[in-house]
Design an enzyme around this catalytic site. Structure first.
Site, short mmCIF file in Angstrom:
data_model
loop_
_atom_site.label_atom_id
_atom_site.label_comp_id
_atom_site.label_asym_id
_atom_site.label_seq_id
_atom_site.Cartn_x
_atom_site.Cartn_y
_atom_site.Cartn_z
N TYR A 142 -38.43 59.40 4.76
CA TYR A 142 -39.70 59.47 4.03
C TYR A 142 -40.22 60.89 3.91
O TYR A 142 -41.18 61.15 3.20
CB TYR A 142 -40.76 58.58 4.70
CG TYR A 142 -40.42 57.09 4.68
CD1 TYR A 142 -39.46 56.58 3.80
CD2 TYR A 142 -41.05 56.21 5.53
CE1 TYR A 142 -39.14 55.23 3.78
CE2 TYR A 142 -40.73 54.84 5.51
CZ TYR A 142 -39.77 54.37 4.64
OH TYR A 142 -39.47 53.04 4.61
N LYS A 192 -27.33 53.69 12.08
CA LYS A 192 -26.10 53.33 11.37
C LYS A 192 -25.07 54.44 11.62
O LYS A 192 -24.65 55.14 10.70
CB LYS A 192 -26.38 53.17 9.87
CG LYS A 192 -27.26 51.98 9.54
CD LYS A 192 -26.50 50.68 9.46
CE LYS A 192 -25.62 50.63 8.23
NZ LYS A 192 -24.80 49.39 8.22
N ASP A 225 -28.28 47.07 10.88
CA ASP A 225 -28.13 45.82 10.12
C ASP A 225 -27.87 44.65 11.07
O ASP A 225 -28.44 43.56 10.91
CB ASP A 225 -27.04 45.95 9.04
CG ASP A 225 -25.73 46.52 9.57
OD1 ASP A 225 -25.72 47.12 10.66
OD2 ASP A 225 -24.70 46.37 8.88
N ASP A 249 -39.46 50.78 9.79
CA ASP A 249 -40.40 50.20 8.84
C ASP A 249 -40.00 48.74 8.58
O ASP A 249 -40.82 47.82 8.64
CB ASP A 249 -40.33 51.03 7.54
CG ASP A 249 -41.50 50.76 6.63
OD1 ASP A 249 -42.36 49.94 7.00
OD2 ASP A 249 -41.54 51.34 5.54
N ASP A 253 -41.64 45.09 10.58
CA ASP A 253 -42.26 44.03 9.78
C ASP A 253 -41.57 42.69 10.03
O ASP A 253 -42.21 41.65 10.13
CB ASP A 253 -42.20 44.36 8.29
CG ASP A 253 -43.44 45.11 7.84
OD1 ASP A 253 -44.11 45.69 8.71
OD2 ASP A 253 -43.75 45.10 6.64
#
Ligand code: NAD
Length: 368
Positions: A142, A192, A225, A249, A253
């Site tokens: 970001y 990852k 993942d 992020d 959630d």
């Protein structure tokens, strides 16, 4: 020892309503547990814009930098939608996070037994769940450069850059290990590393920090993942999850919704230690200003109350008292007290914001 300082910023919409209940809880800890706080209150968001033409004044920013902990309600509302981006209420919150350099975002996912049926997962998968996601908040995709939309040949290309320095990974890893020591003593780091160099570096640095200073904490690594899948399959295997800004992020959630209602979710954002050893810290509920119910006494104050419990634990080293407060909330829910957001239609009369706050105080009294 000097009295710890607490800056309260109720903000907009339901912010002041839920914060009024937290003020009662703070007073209770002062009266009954001898824990005095030097509490001051100021404006943020739309409320600050109305009074001063900016969503956060320099003077309030300065107070926040000096406070041992900042507790924020919520900012925003339709009235401010027409404002220029630079003075929108949310800019006040962003300024606090940026200037306090709050690099570690803590999002607990805790499922109170009484609310287990609110989760979209089966009761036995979520009942008793208590995990903490530590998300890096000030770097990564970001913020990385280059970023933008560029011309390339006869088409455009959109670019964001996943970028982490060793020191950025080091400091958030330390925050996660420190937290783990106060909880279940386990950290699972997610990236990852199979396909991203930033992930390889992340894994190396986390491992180095662990070996150097936190070998007593159990550390595992997982591809993000797979982490998402495991969060939904068997979330109780985790204690602290450490991850970067982008994956955090999404994963936070996902984890939050395991527990049911937005009205129950607290959060904390921590920065570097100050001179007195306490981290810079901002505590706030995950929810927004809920303009659809603001001023009606319907808001659930629990997310804000539980944010104060996090402040007790992580800023004031009062883990036992934090647990006392969390258990008070749990016992109120177990007794069937519910604000509207925790009810299905036809469930009877919901408790008001004040009734919920009063019930928590009663449960605290019963805990003595
Ligand atoms: P929201 O979280 O305010 O509300 C979403 C829904 O959840 C609404 O139906 C609301 O009534 C309900 N809800 C939220 N908190 C509740 C509580 N404590 N008790 C009972 N019900 C609750 O999100 P939104 O509607 O997308 O945003 C409203 C405003 O809040 C916007 O201006 C947005 O920018 C702002 N916002 C601020 C923050 C923050 O201050 N950190 C976070 C998110 C949104």
């Amino acid at each position: 020892m000097t009295t710890p300082t607490l800056l309260i910023l109720p903000g907009d919409g339901i912010g002041p309503e839920v914060m009024a209940e937290v003020r009662k809880i703070i007073a209770w800890f002062g009266d009954k547990r001898g824990m005095a706080f030097d509490v001051s209150e100021d404006l943020v968001g739309g409320a600050a814009y109305d009074a001063h033409g900016v969503p956060l004044t320099d003077a309030t920013m300065e107070k926040a930098q000096e406070a041992d902990a900042v507790l924020l309600g919520a900012v925003g509302g339709p009235k401010y939608d027409v404002l220029d981006f630079s003075v929108k209420p949310e800019r006040g919150l962003l300024r606090l996070r940026k200037e306090m350099d709050l690099f570690a975002n803590l999002r607990p996912a805790q499922c109170f037994d009484a609310l287990a049926d609110f989760s979209s997962l089966k009761r036995d998968i979520v009942a008793g769940l208590d995990i903490m996601i530590v998300r890096e908040l000030t770097s990564g995709s970001y913020f990385g450069e280059p970023r933008g939309i560029f011309e390339e040949g006869n088409e455009r290309v959109g670019i964001n850059t996943q970028r982490y320095t060793e020191s950025e990974i080091d400091r958030v890893a330390r925050a996660a290990f420190e937290l783990a020591r106060r909880r279940g003593n386990k950290v699972c780091s997610m990236e990852k590393a199979n396909v991203m160099e930033s992930g390889i570096l992340w894994r190396e640095v986390v491992t180095q920090v662990h070996q150097a200073d936190y070998a007593d904490v159990e550390l595992s690594h997982m591809y993000a993942d797979n982490g998402a899948m495991q969060l939904v399959r068997a979330p109780k295997q985790f204690d602290v999850i450490l991850t970067d800004n982008l994956f955090g992020d999404i994963l936070s959630d996902c984890a939050a919704m395991l527990t049911g209602s937005l009205g129950m979710l607290p959060s904390a954002s921590l920065g570097a230690p100050m001179e007195n050893g306490r981290p810079k810290a901002l505590y706030e509920p995950v929810h927004g200003s809920a303009p659809d119910i603001a001023g009606e006494g319907k808001a659930n104050p629990c997310a804000c109350i539980l944010s104060f419990a996090m402040a007790l634990r992580y800023s004031f080293d009062q883990g036992g008292e934090a647990t006392r407060l969390e258990q008070a909330v749990e016992s109120v829910l177990a007794a069937g007290v519910r604000t509207g957001d925790l009810m299905q239609s036809g469930d009877g009369n919901p408790a008001s914001t004040t009734e919920m706050g009063d019930a928590v105080i009663e449960a605290l009294n019963a805990s003595l």
